[in-house]
Structures are given as C-alpha cells and as structure tokens.
Design an enzyme around this catalytic site. Structure first.
Site, mmCIF file in Angstrom:
data_model
loop_
_atom_site.group_PDB
_atom_site.id
_atom_site.type_symbol
_atom_site.label_atom_id
_atom_site.label_comp_id
_atom_site.label_asym_id
_atom_site.label_seq_id
_atom_site.Cartn_x
_atom_site.Cartn_y
_atom_site.Cartn_z
ATOM 1 N N PRO A 150 0.839 -1.196 0.000
ATOM 2 C CA PRO A 150 0.000 0.000 0.000
ATOM 3 C C PRO A 150 0.880 1.254 0.000
ATOM 4 O O PRO A 150 2.107 1.167 0.075
ATOM 5 C CB PRO A 150 -0.745 -0.123 1.321
ATOM 6 C CG PRO A 150 0.278 -0.744 2.224
ATOM 7 C CD PRO A 150 1.127 -1.651 1.374
ATOM 8 N N TRP A 151 0.222 2.409 -0.021
ATOM 9 C CA TRP A 151 0.970 3.658 -0.143
ATOM 10 C C TRP A 151 1.277 4.324 1.198
ATOM 11 O O TRP A 151 1.974 5.319 1.247
ATOM 12 C CB TRP A 151 0.221 4.664 -1.027
ATOM 13 C CG TRP A 151 -1.248 4.801 -0.766
ATOM 14 C CD1 TRP A 151 -2.252 4.283 -1.536
ATOM 15 C CD2 TRP A 151 -1.895 5.481 0.313
ATOM 16 N NE1 TRP A 151 -3.478 4.608 -0.992
ATOM 17 C CE2 TRP A 151 -3.289 5.338 0.149
ATOM 18 C CE3 TRP A 151 -1.441 6.207 1.426
ATOM 19 C CZ2 TRP A 151 -4.230 5.884 1.035
ATOM 20 C CZ3 TRP A 151 -2.372 6.742 2.314
ATOM 21 C CH2 TRP A 151 -3.745 6.582 2.111
ATOM 22 N N LYS A 175 5.294 -5.491 -5.849
ATOM 23 C CA LYS A 175 4.629 -4.369 -6.542
ATOM 24 C C LYS A 175 4.343 -3.262 -5.535
ATOM 25 O O LYS A 175 3.506 -3.417 -4.649
ATOM 26 C CB LYS A 175 3.290 -4.818 -7.146
ATOM 27 C CG LYS A 175 2.671 -3.715 -7.988
ATOM 28 C CD LYS A 175 1.215 -3.942 -8.275
ATOM 29 C CE LYS A 175 0.284 -3.034 -7.550
ATOM 30 N NZ LYS A 175 0.543 -1.602 -7.664
ATOM 31 N N CYS A 283 -3.502 1.721 9.323
ATOM 32 C CA CYS A 283 -4.527 0.677 9.500
ATOM 33 C C CYS A 283 -4.883 0.506 10.974
ATOM 34 O O CYS A 283 -6.000 0.139 11.314
ATOM 35 C CB CYS A 283 -4.011 -0.629 8.933
ATOM 36 S SG CYS A 283 -2.395 -1.055 9.559
ATOM 37 N N GLU A 380 -13.742 2.768 7.409
ATOM 38 C CA GLU A 380 -12.388 3.292 7.567
ATOM 39 C C GLU A 380 -12.264 4.594 6.768
ATOM 40 O O GLU A 380 -12.417 4.591 5.544
ATOM 41 C CB GLU A 380 -11.394 2.253 7.036
ATOM 42 C CG GLU A 380 -9.964 2.629 7.264
ATOM 43 C CD GLU A 380 -9.005 1.592 6.703
ATOM 44 O OE1 GLU A 380 -9.224 1.102 5.588
ATOM 45 O OE2 GLU A 380 -8.014 1.291 7.400
HETATM 46 P P1 NAP Z 1 -5.319 -0.792 -1.889
HETATM 47 O O1 NAP Z 1 -5.945 0.161 -2.820
HETATM 48 O O2 NAP Z 1 -6.106 -1.953 -1.448
HETATM 49 O O3 NAP Z 1 -3.962 -1.260 -2.616
HETATM 50 C C1 NAP Z 1 -3.006 -2.099 -2.015
HETATM 51 C C2 NAP Z 1 -2.132 -2.695 -3.097
HETATM 52 O O4 NAP Z 1 -2.922 -3.604 -3.889
HETATM 53 C C3 NAP Z 1 -1.586 -1.657 -4.080
HETATM 54 O O5 NAP Z 1 -0.310 -2.054 -4.513
HETATM 55 C C4 NAP Z 1 -2.591 -1.723 -5.213
HETATM 56 O O6 NAP Z 1 -2.101 -1.274 -6.451
HETATM 57 C C5 NAP Z 1 -2.886 -3.205 -5.254
HETATM 58 N N1 NAP Z 1 -4.160 -3.522 -5.898
HETATM 59 C C6 NAP Z 1 -5.237 -2.710 -6.080
HETATM 60 N N2 NAP Z 1 -6.218 -3.375 -6.711
HETATM 61 C C7 NAP Z 1 -5.757 -4.623 -6.952
HETATM 62 C C8 NAP Z 1 -6.314 -5.775 -7.579
HETATM 63 N N3 NAP Z 1 -7.537 -5.778 -8.094
HETATM 64 N N4 NAP Z 1 -5.570 -6.896 -7.623
HETATM 65 C C9 NAP Z 1 -4.327 -6.918 -7.101
HETATM 66 N N5 NAP Z 1 -3.743 -5.855 -6.507
HETATM 67 C C10 NAP Z 1 -4.451 -4.718 -6.421
HETATM 68 O O7 NAP Z 1 -4.820 -0.096 -0.559
HETATM 69 P P2 NAP Z 1 -4.138 1.328 -0.375
HETATM 70 O O8 NAP Z 1 -5.195 2.343 -0.623
HETATM 71 O O9 NAP Z 1 -2.862 1.384 -1.151
HETATM 72 O O10 NAP Z 1 -3.735 1.300 1.181
HETATM 73 C C11 NAP Z 1 -4.592 1.697 2.165
HETATM 74 C C12 NAP Z 1 -5.221 0.496 2.842
HETATM 75 O O11 NAP Z 1 -4.208 -0.351 3.371
HETATM 76 C C13 NAP Z 1 -6.085 0.854 4.026
HETATM 77 O O12 NAP Z 1 -7.290 0.154 3.995
HETATM 78 C C14 NAP Z 1 -5.246 0.410 5.239
HETATM 79 O O13 NAP Z 1 -5.980 0.132 6.383
HETATM 80 C C15 NAP Z 1 -4.544 -0.770 4.686
HETATM 81 N N6 NAP Z 1 -3.346 -1.085 5.486
HETATM 82 C C16 NAP Z 1 -3.361 -2.196 6.292
HETATM 83 C C17 NAP Z 1 -2.247 -2.521 7.075
HETATM 84 C C18 NAP Z 1 -2.235 -3.741 7.974
HETATM 85 O O14 NAP Z 1 -1.169 -4.108 8.467
HETATM 86 N N7 NAP Z 1 -3.353 -4.398 8.199
HETATM 87 C C19 NAP Z 1 -1.108 -1.710 7.014
HETATM 88 C C20 NAP Z 1 -1.118 -0.602 6.182
HETATM 89 C C21 NAP Z 1 -2.256 -0.311 5.413
HETATM 90 P P3 NAP Z 1 -2.305 0.249 -6.943
HETATM 91 O O15 NAP Z 1 -1.560 1.096 -5.996
HETATM 92 O O16 NAP Z 1 -1.696 0.246 -8.265
HETATM 93 O O17 NAP Z 1 -3.779 0.515 -6.920
#
Ligand code: NAP
Length: 476
Positions: A150-151, A175, A283, A380
């Site tokens: 994630p970012w 990735k 998160c 969230e």
């Molecule tokens: P996200 O949109 O779900 O993306 C996470 C990763 O998955 C990115 O590399 C994204 O690529 C990729 N991705 C998106 N759609 C996909 C698909 N259909 N198939 C495969 N991969 C795909 O999450 P985010 O917005 O980057 O991060 C924020 C989220 O992360 C929040 O919900 C947060 O709570 C969670 N988080 C959880 C933890 C934990 O330890 N539980 C820690 C940190 C963050 P792209 O960037 O190219 O879209």
C-alpha cells in the site's frame, strides 16, 4: 525531477514492454516529481519467470546463514543511505522527515530480525512416529512469492513483504503502490549489489494489471497484500483460481474503550501519536473513542485541545508534526466523509476542513454525536478524523467496540485489573492494548480478525507463513 529507474527484473533495469510511464506527485506541493514504468502482463511474466529461475538455480540451495548474511548487508546499506530514503519518502508521501526516518530505522530492524529468525526454524523433531520408519518433518520455502504494497508506509511494507520471504528461502516479486514507488525502486538499486539476479524483483504498475497478473500467475505460490478490505477480497478470489496462499493485512477501525477510572491525560497524550500519526492513514489508527459517561466531557475537551495543538505543515520543516495526506483526491474523500457525517447530525468539535488551497493538508478532526451504525463510525476514513461516543455499562462499551466489520487493533483504558482482563479476552481484534497503544516491534505478530484479513506480519508466525511443511518417511 527525481531519477527514473524503470522495472527491476532479473537484476536489470528495463522499461515497460510498451514503454508506458506514469507520473509521481508530491502531495504537499502537487508537483510532478518523477516518472515510473507502468508494467504490462508481459513484464509481470518476465519478473515471475526470473524469480522462478533464481529460485531453482540459486536461492533454493542457499543456507539460512548465507541468506542471513545478505539480509544483514541489505539492512546495512539502507542504514548507510537512510537520509536519501527519508528524503524520497517525505517527497513522495508528504511525511515529515523525522517520521519517515523513524519508519526506516524500524524497517532496518525488521530486516535484521528476519535475518536472525531464519537461522533456526522451529518445528517438530525427526522421530520414529511409526515403527521401522524415521520421519523427517521439513519446513520448506514455497517458491516465488508476490508482495503487493500500500501507499501509507511504502518502504516499511516492502520490507514486511520481501525480507521475511527471502529469509524463508523464497524469491520475490514486489509491486509498490502506483502512487508511491520511489523508495521501493531506490531499494532495488541497492539490492542489485546484494542479491543474485532474479531473487528480488520490483515491478511498478497498476493493481488491475500487475497486481491481478501476479495473483493469477501459476508460478506464484503466495500473494501477500497489505491494503483495503475490498482489494483483499478481490485478491482472495483471484488466488483461489490457482489455490495460492493469500496473506491479507487489511483495513482497521480501532476502538478505544475508556472507563470512568481511566487516566485521561495519559490517554490523550498517547493518542496525539496514535490517532493522528501519518495523518491518520494508518490501518491501526485509534479512531473510535467509546467513553463511559463519567469522563465523557473531559475526554471530549482534552482530545479537542490536543487535536488543535497538532502542528501540521511542510514535511521538510524541522518542527512539523504531521504533513500532507497522500493525494488531494484522498483528502477530498476524507472531507466528504466528514460532510456526510455532519448531514446525519454529527458535531465537529474541531477540524473538518482542508488547510490552505495547495497540497493535501487537512485539519485534525474530532467528531461527536454520532450513531453507532453511521458511516463515520463503521467505515475506515483513513484520515486525521476520530469519533467520540458515550456508553454507560461495560457490556454496552464492549458491544459498541466489537460492532464493526474490522478487527485489527483495540485499546482499553481502566485501572481495574480484572475488567481489563475481561475486556482483552472479549475484544475481537488481532492486537488489544491496555492503558497503552500499539507499538509493533518486529518480534510481535501484527494482523487482523474479520474483515481486517488473515495472516500475520512480523514475528516467527510470519516466517512460518512463508514456508510449507513436508514429511519424509524413511524405512529402516
Ligand atoms: P489498496 O488500494 O487496497 O492497494 C493495495 C495494493 O494492492 C496496491 O499495490 C494496489 O495497487 C494493489 N491492488 C489494487 N487493486 C488490486 C487488484 N484488483 N488486484 C491486485 N492488486 C491490487 O490499498 P491502499 O489504498 O494502497 O492502502 C490503504 C489500505 O491499506 C487501508 O485500507 C489500510 O488500512 C490498509 N493497510 C493495512 C495494514 C495492515 O497491516 N493491516 C497496514 C497498512 C495499510 P495500486 O496502488 O496500483 O492501486
């Protein structure tokens, strides 16, 4: 403009097969700061094939000691170049320099921890479980694993996905999130001098092509993703096609149950960090305050004063406490959450607005008068926004805390030891804190229940998840 690097595949840099590039934006200034390659399915296949070849020909023959030596070298290289990693993260994510540096110091420690735990994997002993047969129980790597990051913590999440897997004997394809590729690519540049070609590959590009391509690829044996619950569900579905292991660290909505006997000043001082760090894009963010009626007014007043005092500003200024959110678009989503809550009757005690008209800066926000079933309590927000609700009895406070689809982290604030034990048992969250809030050192497992996903990062539990068990029965 920052240096353009491309895709890191088989120890070499290459452009995307169709030459496409995307732009990286600084969220504090909205300026374009770099370009990155947008990989195609063909590039994903090249990276996976390279990782498989490296696994078959080199990495699967390494000893834990050899792998550990390379991990220590990698950790040392990041440490020697920490100022550049810090600058890049601050530029790409809007994080204050001191925070970005702290995250990197923690990531270095995680790599050293993985280097240590891979030396003696734990397991059942070789024994005669059947007469005349010696059975050896082996813990083996899976092969090629993919990490989708994630970012919000770009380098830290890269470290969680890549180095435990390498330590366990797998090769990896990582990735980064599309909008935050800079530290991942810089790490790859340094890694070229540490790992044999193909062992660690970094492929930038979209979730729909690169992410989904890795989830579907038959040679990838495990996908480890940190991100939103929605993406997690899609990944689990895709992984089912080839029965890959899916390791999903997803969203959270952490409740903090505050009883009348809590030390409110300690709570508020702790939450200055854990409610607003990384602009709430965390998160484990402590964002739902569920407060017993006797201290409710005091908590609202002190949380409001604290939120007003958080110093928001230029990530590169030395006294900045919190910087910009990740994009202006995300900041607007946060603002819309707040506006919808207000339409439903919520009261903004402080915050709720964008700061200035350039960059993704948003006021730390405290909201009261919210319904348990409202969107602002259940979803969230991933921004610097907290809600405060009132309860009367222990049962009621517990029920409100558990009434949420997420299950990542929670805290309880009380001086009653027996009540804290009861609450810790009954809160359905992967981490529960009592009179403190979560740190997550490398030794401790981090991961959720319910829609916060499954699989643990860090600790020996994470190491085990990147391995599989084999029995070898040998007659004598
Ligand atoms: P996200 O949109 O779900 O993306 C996470 C990763 O998955 C990115 O590399 C994204 O690529 C990729 N991705 C998106 N759609 C996909 C698909 N259909 N198939 C495969 N991969 C795909 O999450 P985010 O917005 O980057 O991060 C924020 C989220 O992360 C929040 O919900 C947060 O709570 C969670 N988080 C959880 C933890 C934990 O330890 N539980 C820690 C940190 C963050 P792209 O960037 O190219 O879209």
């Amino acid at each position: 403009m920052e240096k353009y690097r491309g895709l890191f595949i088989n120890g070499q840099w290459k452009d995307a097969s169709d030459g496409k590039k995307g732009k990286v934006i600084n969220p504090a200034t909205e300026e374009v700061i770099a370009e990155y390659a947008i990989a195609t399915e063909e590039d994903v296949d090249l990276a996976v094939q390279a990782a498989q070849k490296a696994y078959d020909e080199v990495w699967s023959d390494t000893t834990p000691g050899e792998r550990a030596a390379m991990l220590y070298k990698m950790a040392n290289l990041i440490e020697e170049n920490i100022d550049e990693f810090t600058r890049l993260e601050a530029l790409n994510c809007g994080k204050p320099l001191s925070r970005a540096k702290g995250e990197h110091q923690y990531s270095i420690d995680c790599i050293r921890y993985y280097a240590g735990i891979c030396r003696n994997p734990e397991g059942k002993s070789t024994q005669e479980y059947m007469r005349g047969i010696t059975t050896s129980i082996r813990r083996e790597p899976l092969g090629v694993t993919a990490g989708l990051c994630p970012w919000n913590y770009p380098l830290m999440m890269f470290v969680w996905k890549a180095f435990v897997s390498l330590a366990a004997g797998n090769t990896v394809v990582i990735k980064p999130a599309s909008i935050t590729p800079l530290t991942a690519l810089y790490l790859a540049e340094l890694a070229a001098d540490v790992f044999p070609p193909g062992v660690l590959n970094v492929v930038t590009g979209s979730g729909s092509v690169v992410g989904e391509g890795l989830c579907k690829h038959p040679l990838v044996k495990m996908v480890s993703m940190t991100g939103s619950s929605e993406t997690g569900r899609r990944i689990a579905e895709l992984c089912s096609g080839t029965l890959k292991h899916a390791h999903l660290e997803l969203g959270g909505k952490a409740p903090n149950v505050v009883f009348n006997d809590a030390i409110v000043d300690e709570l508020v001082a702790t939450m200055r960090e854990h409610s607003f760090k990384n602009c709430g894009q965390d998160c484990g963010q402590a964002c739902r305050f569920i407060v017993q009626s006797g201290v409710y007014d005091e908590v609202v007043q002190k949380m409001t004063e604290m939120a007003k005092a958080v110093k928001i500003g230029d990530p590169f200024a030395p006294d900045t406490e919190q910087g910009a959110l990740i994009t202006v678009a995300h900041m607007k989503e946060v603002q819309e959450y707040v506006e919808r809550a207000v339409k439903e009757g919520a009261v903004i005690e402080t915050g709720g607005k964008r700061i200035g008209d350039k960059g993704a800066f948003f006021e730390p926000t405290v909201i009261t008068n919210v319904d348990q079933k409202s969107e602002i309590v259940q979803h969230e927000v991933f921004g610097p926004v907290v809600t405060i609700q009132k309860f009367e009895t222990e049962e009621e406070g517990l029920a409100m805390a558990n009434d949420c689809m997420y299950g990542l982290a929670a805290s309880v604030w009380t001086m009653d030891a027996k009540r804290s034990l009861r609450m810790a048992r009954k809160l359905h969250f992967g981490t529960v804190c009592v009179n403190t809030y979560s740190g997550a050192p490398a030794e401790l497992p981090w991961g959720g229940f319910n829609q916060s996903g499954y699989g643990k990062d860090m600790s020996g539990y994470a190491f085990e998840e990147y391995t599989q068990i084999k029995c070898v029965d040998m007659a004598f």
